[in-house]
Design an enzyme around this catalytic site. Structure first.
Site, PDB file in Angstrom:
ATOM      1  N   HIS A   1      -6.431  -6.589  -3.266  1.00 14.99           N
ATOM      2  CA  HIS A   1      -5.064  -6.595  -3.799  1.00 14.99           C
ATOM      3  C   HIS A   1      -4.051  -6.246  -2.712  1.00 14.99           C
ATOM      4  CE1 HIS A   1      -1.750  -6.097  -6.632  1.00 14.99           C
ATOM      5  NE2 HIS A   1      -2.530  -6.691  -7.523  1.00 14.99           N
ATOM      6  N   HIS A   2      -2.937  -6.956  -2.724  1.00 12.35           N
ATOM      7  CA  HIS A   2      -1.918  -6.762  -1.689  1.00 12.35           C
ATOM      8  C   HIS A   2      -1.277  -5.376  -1.773  1.00 12.35           C
ATOM      9  CE1 HIS A   2       0.528  -7.971   1.547  1.00 12.35           C
ATOM     10  NE2 HIS A   2       0.734  -9.218   1.210  1.00 12.35           N
ATOM     11  N   SER A   3      -1.416  -4.704  -2.901  1.00  9.83           N
ATOM     12  CA  SER A   3      -0.854  -3.356  -3.010  1.00  9.83           C
ATOM     13  C   SER A   3      -1.568  -2.372  -2.086  1.00  9.83           C
ATOM     14  CB  SER A   3      -0.973  -2.855  -4.455  1.00  9.83           C
ATOM     15  OG  SER A   3      -2.331  -2.821  -4.858  1.00  9.83           O
TER      16      SER A   3
END
Length: 522
Positions: free
Chosen positions: A138-140
């Site tokens: 996930h890009h988070s």
């Protein structure tokens, strides 16, 4: 417990079933000669010993009560490797086209937020005997630069796997989730800390804004016919609301020859990439009578990460670059693209202290989540003015050859994120002497076959750039672009990029890909 920054959390809040916000990589490996083991089990065993080396692999989310503040990362002591690391076999004949279509499908599904936000797939059955490895996270929790740092943790630089120290035993309560009181205390403490940082930054922010304003003013008064300050982008087929269905295609080029070409025509590797995309999109849209009269604009991520910073979070901003598709003459278009890119980067350099500021906003999770859902359901992206037409990202990757569980990595393709209003994402990064392209798009906007068309246009675009006059041959002795490649980094090879021949060890591997419809190697 580690509170997410506003930038990190935004990738969670903007995620919908139609817009998964994870980034990925597709790697191709050659197994050691005479290998007869179970490579899936070998990879899983290796990862089990190294999970503790990268926090992104061992942490999961804990949401704040009523989503009043950003969530926090907490350690997960019960990671199910059989869930996170999976095995898939391609149907015969196992072409590259089949693999790319599989990656498009795997990339379209959301990650489970109750677990650490990553998955890995070992894919065998390729007709050339190679093994594919697809990862998504996930890009988070990881941006492009931090993803490269993560790769350095997980992979080796030789066939011999290095030994790593075992994880230390953690001492704590062992509770599955944190209590409400503990979460709220963390949110208040984090907000207070961010506001203190914001107050301390005000003098530097004022100085940065003044410097950036001077740069912009200089751009406005600079001589030249074409303005450097961009307006809104024209509407194209890419400026539409998207579904979760994906198309995906790849391309690999020799990096040394791209550097040599940039030096010869007076540009950088980034200029070559942007010009290739400009030419390819121009031809693709013009063939369908969909090319707008105004120039296309690219949204380009730029890193705000300081030198030596390997923290696994997002430190990135976006700039807009003129693709100059309204200019017919390629030398003039090439020069305009480079000038626009350099002007945007000059402003970002001055604004770095401001762009990286984290401003806490109470209630931002439910507010941003609601807006993201509204954007997709209302089809607003197709009707609202567009800031840009396409996302183009160029990230430097590891220059050395990498190995995983004894197998040599041959290719390292990026897989990225399209979004409402930007249905096509072209991401490029370097690896071990190659420049690896990954085109990720909404399949409803850009089908798999159309994605392959753009790949062919990119190859043709490179040939057009190779035909540009050299700096010495340019009219009046003026270089097409004023900034050359970095000294000492250009290749000494004289052969143009499209004509470069692979080494003998890779000739047989690439011939199989050229013979199949999915073969993308130039």
């Amino acid at each position: 417990m580690d509170q997410l920054s506003g930038m990190d959390a935004s990738f969670l809040h903007l995620e919908t079933p139609e817009t998964p916000m994870h980034v990925g990589s597709l790697m191709l490996f050659e197994l050691p000669e005479g290998y007869e083991g179970d490579y899936y089990e070998d990879v899983k065993a290796m990862l089990g010993k190294r999970l503790h080396l990268a926090s992104v692999l061992t942490r999961k989310l804990a949401q704040m009560p009523f989503e009043l503040a950003e969530p926090v990362w907490i350690e997960d002591d019960d990671i199910d490797l059989d869930y996170h690391v999976r095995s898939v076999t391609l149907r015969r004949p196992g072409t590259m086209a089949q693999l790319e279509q599989l990656i498009a499908r795997l990339h379209s599904t959301l990650l489970d937020r109750s677990r650490p936000l990553w998955e890995m797939y070992l894919i065998d059955g390729l007709e050339n005997g190679q093994v594919a490895f697809y990862t998504k996270a996930h890009h988070s929790g990881v941006d492009g630069k931090a993803g490269v740092e993560l790769a350095k943790v997980l992979y080796d630089v030789s066939p011999q796997m290095r030994e790593v120290p075992p994880p230390r035993r953690k001492r704590g309560s062992g509770s599955y989730q944190l209590g409400v009181t503990e979460l709220l205390q963390a949110a208040v403490a984090n907000s207070a800390q961010q506001y203190r940082k914001l107050a301390d930054l005000l003098p530097a922010a004022a100085k940065a804004l003044t410097a950036a304003a001077s740069v912009v003013a200089g751009q406005r008064t600079a001589g030249g016919v074409r303005p450097l300050n961009l307006g809104l982008a024209p509407k194209t087929i890419f400026n539409d609301s998207i579904t979760n269905q994906r198309s995906y295609s790849t391309l690999s080029l020799p990096l040394a020859d791209i550097k040599e070409l940039g030096k010869r025509v007076g540009g950088t590797v980034n200029t070559i990439v942007m010009a290739m995309c400009s030419i390819a999109l121009h031809h693709f849209l013009k063939e369908r009578d969909l090319l707008p009269n105004e120039a296309l604009i690219a949204m380009v991520p730029v890193s705000l990460r300081a030198e030596g910073d390997s923290v696994m979070n997002n430190q990135v901003s976006m700039v807009r670059v003129d693709l100059a598709t309204d200019i017919k003459e390629l030398p003039a278009r090439f020069k305009a693209i480079h000038a626009s890119s350099e002007a945007a980067k000059a402003v970002v350099r001055e604004l770095k202290p401001v762009l990286g500021v984290d401003v806490p906003i109470t209630g931002s999770p439910w507010l941003m989540t609601g807006l993201a859902s509204l954007l997709g359901r209302s089809n607003l992206a197709s009707r609202a003015p567009a800031a840009a037409n396409v996302v183009i990202s160029n990230v430097p990757g590891p220059p050395m050859t990498l190995y995983m569980a004894g197998a040599r990595m041959v290719h390292y393709y990026p897989v990225s994120i399209p979004y409402h209003g930007s249905a096509l994402n072209i991401t490029v990064h370097s690896y071990a002497g190659s420049l690896e392209f990954g085109l990720t798009a909404c399949r409803r906007v850009l089908s798999q076959d159309e994605s392959y068309e753009i790949i062919e246009h990119l190859k043709a675009a490179l040939r057009e750039i190779e035909a540009l006059p050299t700096i010495e041959e340019a009219p009046g002795g003026e270089p097409a672009v004023s900034v050359p490649n970095e000294p000492g980094k250009a290749s000494t090879r004289k052969k143009p990029a499209a004509a470069a021949q692979p080494d003998a060890s890779s000739q047989s591997r690439r011939s199989a890909r050229r013979a199949s419809p999915g073969g993308r190697t130039a």
